[in-house]
Design a protein around this motif. Sequence first.
Motif, mmCIF file in Angstrom:
data_model
loop_
_atom_site.group_PDB
_atom_site.id
_atom_site.type_symbol
_atom_site.label_atom_id
_atom_site.label_comp_id
_atom_site.label_asym_id
_atom_site.label_seq_id
_atom_site.Cartn_x
_atom_site.Cartn_y
_atom_site.Cartn_z
ATOM 1 N N THR A 35 29.445 63.256 29.523
ATOM 2 C CA THR A 35 30.581 62.791 30.322
ATOM 3 C C THR A 35 30.297 61.419 30.934
ATOM 4 O OG1 THR A 35 31.188 65.079 30.856
ATOM 5 C CG2 THR A 35 32.103 63.346 32.255
ATOM 6 N N GLY A 36 29.064 61.236 31.437
ATOM 7 C CA GLY A 36 28.695 59.953 32.030
ATOM 8 C C GLY A 36 28.737 58.832 31.007
ATOM 9 N N CYS A 37 28.264 59.116 29.796
ATOM 10 C CA CYS A 37 28.283 58.128 28.722
ATOM 11 C C CYS A 37 29.723 57.775 28.348
ATOM 12 C CB CYS A 37 27.530 58.678 27.514
ATOM 13 S SG CYS A 37 27.309 57.496 26.162
ATOM 14 N N MET A 38 30.559 58.791 28.252
ATOM 15 C CA MET A 38 31.950 58.567 27.881
ATOM 16 C C MET A 38 32.686 57.769 28.958
ATOM 17 S SD MET A 38 34.808 61.370 26.681
ATOM 18 C CE MET A 38 34.852 62.190 28.273
ATOM 19 N N MET A 39 32.430 58.082 30.227
ATOM 20 C CA MET A 39 33.094 57.365 31.315
ATOM 21 C C MET A 39 32.601 55.922 31.410
ATOM 22 S SD MET A 39 35.347 59.333 32.399
ATOM 23 C CE MET A 39 35.895 58.233 33.710
ATOM 24 N N GLN A 40 31.310 55.708 31.155
ATOM 25 C CA GLN A 40 30.795 54.341 31.150
ATOM 26 C C GLN A 40 31.468 53.524 30.043
ATOM 27 O OE1 GLN A 40 26.844 53.336 29.557
ATOM 28 N NE2 GLN A 40 26.378 52.307 31.494
ATOM 29 N N PHE A 41 31.593 54.141 28.871
ATOM 30 C CA PHE A 41 32.235 53.459 27.751
ATOM 31 C C PHE A 41 33.705 53.178 28.044
ATOM 32 C CE2 PHE A 41 34.632 53.503 23.783
ATOM 33 C CZ PHE A 41 33.969 52.531 23.063
ATOM 34 N N LEU A 42 34.408 54.162 28.596
ATOM 35 C CA LEU A 42 35.826 53.997 28.927
ATOM 36 C C LEU A 42 36.021 52.860 29.933
ATOM 37 C CD1 LEU A 42 38.791 55.094 28.808
ATOM 38 C CD2 LEU A 42 38.185 56.555 30.740
ATOM 39 N N SER A 43 35.185 52.840 30.969
ATOM 40 C CA SER A 43 35.302 51.807 32.002
ATOM 41 C C SER A 43 34.968 50.438 31.440
ATOM 42 C CB SER A 43 34.372 52.131 33.177
ATOM 43 O OG SER A 43 34.664 53.391 33.732
ATOM 44 N N PHE A 44 33.909 50.380 30.620
ATOM 45 C CA PHE A 44 33.483 49.113 30.035
ATOM 46 C C PHE A 44 34.571 48.517 29.143
ATOM 47 C CE2 PHE A 44 31.603 47.245 26.142
ATOM 48 C CZ PHE A 44 31.087 46.084 26.700
ATOM 49 N N THR A 45 35.156 49.346 28.285
ATOM 50 C CA THR A 45 36.204 48.843 27.390
ATOM 51 C C THR A 45 37.476 48.501 28.154
ATOM 52 O OG1 THR A 45 36.785 51.153 26.878
ATOM 53 C CG2 THR A 45 35.364 50.004 25.321
ATOM 54 N N PHE A 46 37.753 49.237 29.233
ATOM 55 C CA PHE A 46 38.947 48.936 30.033
ATOM 56 C C PHE A 46 38.827 47.563 30.682
ATOM 57 C CE2 PHE A 46 40.765 49.005 34.398
ATOM 58 C CZ PHE A 46 42.104 48.927 34.046
ATOM 59 N N PHE A 47 37.734 47.306 31.386
ATOM 60 C CA PHE A 47 37.596 46.029 32.081
ATOM 61 C C PHE A 47 37.367 44.877 31.102
ATOM 62 C CE2 PHE A 47 36.399 48.977 35.576
ATOM 63 C CZ PHE A 47 37.405 48.616 36.456
ATOM 64 N N GLY A 48 36.687 45.157 29.986
ATOM 65 C CA GLY A 48 36.522 44.124 28.971
ATOM 66 C C GLY A 48 37.848 43.715 28.353
ATOM 67 N N SER A 49 38.684 44.714 28.040
ATOM 68 C CA SER A 49 40.010 44.411 27.479
ATOM 69 C C SER A 49 40.895 43.712 28.504
ATOM 70 C CB SER A 49 40.687 45.711 27.013
ATOM 71 O OG SER A 49 39.932 46.353 26.016
ATOM 72 N N ALA A 50 40.781 44.126 29.778
ATOM 73 C CA ALA A 50 41.572 43.485 30.827
ATOM 74 C C ALA A 50 41.215 42.004 30.952
ATOM 75 C CB ALA A 50 41.353 44.197 32.166
ATOM 76 N N GLU A 51 39.926 41.687 30.858
ATOM 77 C CA GLU A 51 39.510 40.282 30.916
ATOM 78 C C GLU A 51 40.105 39.485 29.758
ATOM 79 O OE1 GLU A 51 35.512 39.173 31.376
ATOM 80 O OE2 GLU A 51 35.430 39.830 33.454
ATOM 81 N N CYS A 52 40.121 40.099 28.598
ATOM 82 C CA CYS A 52 40.684 39.449 27.418
ATOM 83 C C CYS A 52 42.140 39.066 27.656
ATOM 84 C CB CYS A 52 40.548 40.382 26.220
ATOM 85 S SG CYS A 52 41.253 39.766 24.678
ATOM 86 N N HIS A 53 42.926 39.996 28.187
ATOM 87 C CA HIS A 53 44.347 39.733 28.432
ATOM 88 C C HIS A 53 44.551 38.772 29.600
ATOM 89 C CE1 HIS A 53 45.653 42.582 25.436
ATOM 90 N NE2 HIS A 53 44.937 43.541 25.979
ATOM 91 N N LEU A 54 43.702 38.875 30.629
ATOM 92 C CA LEU A 54 43.833 37.973 31.775
ATOM 93 C C LEU A 54 43.568 36.522 31.380
ATOM 94 C CD1 LEU A 54 42.187 40.067 34.648
ATOM 95 C CD2 LEU A 54 44.565 39.291 34.551
ATOM 96 N N LEU A 55 42.617 36.316 30.483
ATOM 97 C CA LEU A 55 42.364 34.960 29.996
ATOM 98 C C LEU A 55 43.598 34.398 29.293
ATOM 99 C CD1 LEU A 55 38.702 35.294 28.665
ATOM 100 C CD2 LEU A 55 39.469 33.806 30.517
ATOM 101 N N ALA A 56 44.311 35.255 28.566
ATOM 102 C CA ALA A 56 45.546 34.819 27.911
ATOM 103 C C ALA A 56 46.625 34.498 28.945
ATOM 104 C CB ALA A 56 46.041 35.890 26.944
ATOM 105 N N MET A 57 46.740 35.336 29.984
ATOM 106 C CA MET A 57 47.718 35.081 31.042
ATOM 107 C C MET A 57 47.417 33.764 31.769
ATOM 108 S SD MET A 57 49.744 37.651 30.751
ATOM 109 C CE MET A 57 49.355 37.583 29.005
ATOM 110 N N MET A 58 46.135 33.496 32.001
ATOM 111 C CA MET A 58 45.734 32.258 32.674
ATOM 112 C C MET A 58 46.063 31.036 31.816
ATOM 113 S SD MET A 58 42.159 33.774 34.174
ATOM 114 C CE MET A 58 41.555 32.341 35.068
ATOM 115 N N ALA A 59 45.920 31.170 30.499
ATOM 116 C CA ALA A 59 46.282 30.071 29.600
ATOM 117 C C ALA A 59 47.789 29.819 29.640
ATOM 118 C CB ALA A 59 45.840 30.391 28.174
#
Length: 319
Positions: free
Chosen positions: A93-117
């Motif tokens: 469960t800890g591994c899965m939650m770490q992965f879920l959180s990591f991909t969520f914030f990583g994807s959010a950064e990707c989209h935020l960079l596009a919004m900033m552009a």
Amino acid sequence: MGGNHTQTEFILLGITDSPYAQTPLFLLFLLIYIVTLVGNFSIITLVRVSPSLHTPMYFFLTHFAFTDICYSTVISPRMLADLLSEDKTISFTGCMMQFLSFTFFGSAECHLLAMMAYDRHVAICQPLLYVTIISSRVCWQLVASSYLFAFLSAIIYTWCVFGGSLCGPNCINHFFCDIIPVLKLMCSDTHISEMVIFALITINAVCASAVIFLSYISIIRTVLRMGSAQSRARASHTCASHLTAVALFFGSAFFMYLQRPSSHRTLDKLASIFYSVVTPMLNPFIYSLRNKEVKLALVRCGRRFLNGWQHRRVLSSRT
């Protein structure tokens, strides 16, 4: 979430198994993590207390700094603990939650960079309509959509990685639960999962890159048509920080994920360290050292703090 798995815990093999390297690495990454927290919290605080920075550009920047904090916190504390601990186990469960959180914030950064552009595109190419187009409501809608798309992507990534049968070895040859190391532990066929993950990463990255690319094509055309060299320099300067952050984030992410699984795990770990640990530390410096408005706001806040401190000191001496 998850399919038929028999593993209840995993062992993270970490960055290195050399006992001589673990303590120096711990001190190095602890320093990086502290600088990351201080730098990004400082950006958020500075924007909030400085009226001159209450603009859409810095609104997006505060959210970018927030995702940097969360992005790094998902990885660094666990990595630091493992460098000093002999017990490197992590629950399923800890591994899965770490992965879920990591991909969520990583994807959010990707989209935020596009919004900033897009924000920079409107500010430079349509300055008279900027306040109307990038209103407070639109800012919140853009940020909310970034988080929503990131959450949906993270759910799909996590299902693809942890939805199969994990009944093989339980040693993850990495310092956190990432896509490729976990998929290698699957007993079931991972071809479909890999194709879905690759397609989703490509869609997210290509869509964000397309927004950034098209925005900067318009920006370059507008800048070249400006009659004043000072105006061209000012417009170029406001985009330099964002372009640097884009190059760091997308460069390391493309290297890591848009390639075939590599047998050179050391190189992959180094790339992972760069985009998950080092890049969140560098972003505050990129946006502060290369941004005159941030530096001026920082100077003003420093002067207010110093004046307030001197005033309190005078009052205390009188009493």
